[in-house]
Design a protein around this motif. Structure first.
Motif, short mmCIF file in Angstrom:
data_model
loop_
_atom_site.label_atom_id
_atom_site.label_comp_id
_atom_site.label_asym_id
_atom_site.label_seq_id
_atom_site.Cartn_x
_atom_site.Cartn_y
_atom_site.Cartn_z
N VAL A 155 0.82 -1.21 0.00
CA VAL A 155 0.00 0.00 0.00
C VAL A 155 0.86 1.26 0.00
O VAL A 155 0.33 2.36 -0.21
CB VAL A 155 -0.95 0.01 1.22
N GLN A 156 2.18 1.12 0.23
CA GLN A 156 3.07 2.27 0.24
C GLN A 156 3.97 2.31 -0.99
O GLN A 156 4.99 3.00 -0.99
CB GLN A 156 3.95 2.25 1.50
N ASN A 157 3.58 1.59 -2.03
CA ASN A 157 4.37 1.59 -3.27
C ASN A 157 4.37 2.99 -3.89
O ASN A 157 3.31 3.60 -4.09
CB ASN A 157 3.79 0.58 -4.25
N GLU A 158 5.53 3.53 -4.20
CA GLU A 158 5.63 4.90 -4.69
C GLU A 158 5.03 5.07 -6.08
O GLU A 158 4.58 6.17 -6.43
CB GLU A 158 7.09 5.34 -4.71
N SER A 159 5.03 4.03 -6.88
CA SER A 159 4.45 4.14 -8.23
C SER A 159 2.93 4.34 -8.17
O SER A 159 2.37 5.05 -9.01
CB SER A 159 4.79 2.91 -9.05
N PHE A 160 2.27 3.73 -7.20
CA PHE A 160 0.83 3.94 -7.00
C PHE A 160 0.52 3.67 -5.52
O PHE A 160 0.20 2.54 -5.14
CB PHE A 160 0.01 3.02 -7.90
N PRO A 161 0.61 4.68 -4.68
CA PRO A 161 0.36 4.50 -3.24
C PRO A 161 -1.12 4.32 -2.94
O PRO A 161 -1.91 5.26 -2.99
CB PRO A 161 0.91 5.79 -2.62
N VAL A 162 -1.51 3.11 -2.61
CA VAL A 162 -2.91 2.81 -2.30
C VAL A 162 -3.34 3.53 -1.03
O VAL A 162 -4.52 3.87 -0.86
CB VAL A 162 -3.11 1.29 -2.17
N VAL A 163 -2.39 3.78 -0.13
CA VAL A 163 -2.74 4.45 1.11
C VAL A 163 -3.27 5.86 0.85
O VAL A 163 -4.15 6.35 1.58
CB VAL A 163 -1.52 4.48 2.06
N LEU A 164 -2.77 6.50 -0.19
CA LEU A 164 -3.31 7.82 -0.54
C LEU A 164 -4.74 7.71 -1.07
O LEU A 164 -5.57 8.60 -0.82
CB LEU A 164 -2.42 8.49 -1.59
N VAL A 165 -5.04 6.65 -1.81
CA VAL A 165 -6.41 6.45 -2.29
C VAL A 165 -7.36 6.30 -1.10
O VAL A 165 -8.46 6.88 -1.08
CB VAL A 165 -6.48 5.23 -3.22
N LEU A 166 -6.96 5.54 -0.11
CA LEU A 166 -7.81 5.35 1.07
C LEU A 166 -7.99 6.66 1.83
O LEU A 166 -9.10 6.99 2.28
CB LEU A 166 -7.19 4.28 1.98
N ALA A 167 -6.91 7.42 1.99
CA ALA A 167 -7.01 8.70 2.70
C ALA A 167 -7.86 9.70 1.93
O ALA A 167 -8.69 10.41 2.51
CB ALA A 167 -5.61 9.26 2.95
N TYR A 168 -7.68 9.77 0.62
CA TYR A 168 -8.46 10.70 -0.18
C TYR A 168 -9.94 10.31 -0.22
O TYR A 168 -10.82 11.18 -0.28
CB TYR A 168 -7.91 10.76 -1.61
N THR A 169 -10.23 9.02 -0.17
CA THR A 169 -11.62 8.59 -0.13
C THR A 169 -12.30 9.06 1.15
O THR A 169 -13.46 9.52 1.12
CB THR A 169 -11.70 7.06 -0.24
#
Length: 349
Positions: A155-169
């Motif tokens: 979830v902390q992969n720099e190419s596509f951080p899934v954690v940012l998707v969860l926070a933005y949601t």
């Protein structure tokens, strides 16, 4: 206001006819719009002049010509757009079924869902990102020997951080909820769902084929608000160590001040262009979705002539394409309808 008089068709008495009053020009509206336009346009023009005018050099467009070749511009913009698309999909996937279920369930659940969706407005983003960072640091230490350890890393992969998707949601929930709730208030959800279920549609088909077409404008509004939020968000991404578009603009501003201002103006143009695309997608085919074509029975039903009038009366179900056959009427003969025909009395025929 001038008034005209006409003669009544039966009595001949004059009947006053009111004419429409010509609207008076309201100059204060133009003044308010002019002041508002200056308030918003003046900073943009000042920023544009700053990017194209260099002291002792004159007019130059180097700040704009070097944007595409700047280090990290394409990667950061693509990352922000990808995060925005994933956030929009996840937010709609969570909120649409929840609001539909609330409309079909007890009314007391509406207040609970509304409070839960409005909580991100109460919690500051800095508190949210502090909690996320604490969990991300705490997880690998306690789950290093379990499969969840790889999940914390993924979830902390720099190419596509899934954690940012969860926070933005989470941050977009209030805006998505308000937009969709306003659209559902104008739709009779229980009736539509019951009619679709009686026709044999599944619950997924009801949402996709019945509910979503009636929420086209609300979905477009929620998508645009989420897109604007993701493109302009800086706090969460910066503190978590990622570099989307907003963070890249701040990073470039230290070395290239004019380029950072030029990129900010370009981001406004991109946001406006995407707004036009989403608004067009939300209202472009609304008229086509509400049009109901006439069936074959309506096209072939004949028209029934009214006796003695020469006019035609369409049969039930007759559409605009039905053939009308005028009746040969006797001048001055009264019209006879089925309701006005005399009823025979037994024994007095």
């Amino acid at each position: 206001m001038a008034a005209l008089t006409t003669a009544a068709p039966a009595t001949g008495a004059p009947v006053p006819v009111k004419t429409a009053r010509r609207p008076r020009p309201r100059y204060w509206r133009g003044a308010v719009l002019a002041v508002a336009g200056l308030y918003f346009v003046t900073p943009l023009l000042s920023s544009f002049v700053l990017t194209v005018h260099v002291p002792n050099q004159g007019l130059t467009f180097e700040a704009y010509s070097g944007i595409l070749s700047a280090d990290g511009f394409t990667e950061s913009l693509f990352l922000s757009l990808s995060l925005a698309a994933a956030t929009i999909a996840l937010a709609l996937l969570l909120v649409v079924p929840a609001l539909v279920a609330v409309r079909l369930g007890p009314p007391r659940l509406r207040a609970v869902v509304e409070v839960v969706c409005m909580l991100p407005l109460v919690v500051p983003p800095i508190a949210l990102v502090t909690g996320i960072a604490t969990v991300l640091r705490w997880g690998p230490d306690h789950f290093s020997r379990t499969p969840l350890y790889q999940t914390f890393l993924a979830v902390q992969n720099e190419s596509f951080p899934v954690v940012l998707v969860l926070a933005y949601t989470v941050l977009a929930l209030p805006f998505v909820h308000r937009s969709l709730d306003a659209g559902l208030r104008a739709v009779d959800v229980p009736t539509l769902v019951e009619a679709a279920r009686n026709c044999g549609a599944s619950r997924l088909q009801v949402i996709v084929s019945v509910i979503l077409p009636n929420l086209r404008s609300s979905l477009a509004g929620a998508s645009f608000l989420t897109l604007a939020l993701v493109l302009g968000e800086y706090t969460v991404a910066s503190l978590l160590g990622f570099r989307p578009f907003a963070v890249w603009i701040v990073t470039v501003s230290g070395a290239e001040a004019r380029m950072s201002v030029a990129v900010s103006l370009l981001s406004l143009l991109i946001t406006w262009a995407l707004l036009l695309v989403l608004s067009r997608a939300g209202t472009g085919s609304s008229a086509a979705a509400t049009a109901i074509p006439a069936g074959p029975a309506a096209a072939s039903a004949p028209a029934v002539p009214a006796a003695g009038t020469g006019a035609t009366v369409s049969a039930p179900g007759a559409g605009a394409g039905a053939a009308a056959t005028p009746a040969a009427a006797t001048p001055g003969a009264p019209a006879i309808t089925p309701a006005a025909a005399p009823t025979p009395v037994p024994g007095k025929e």
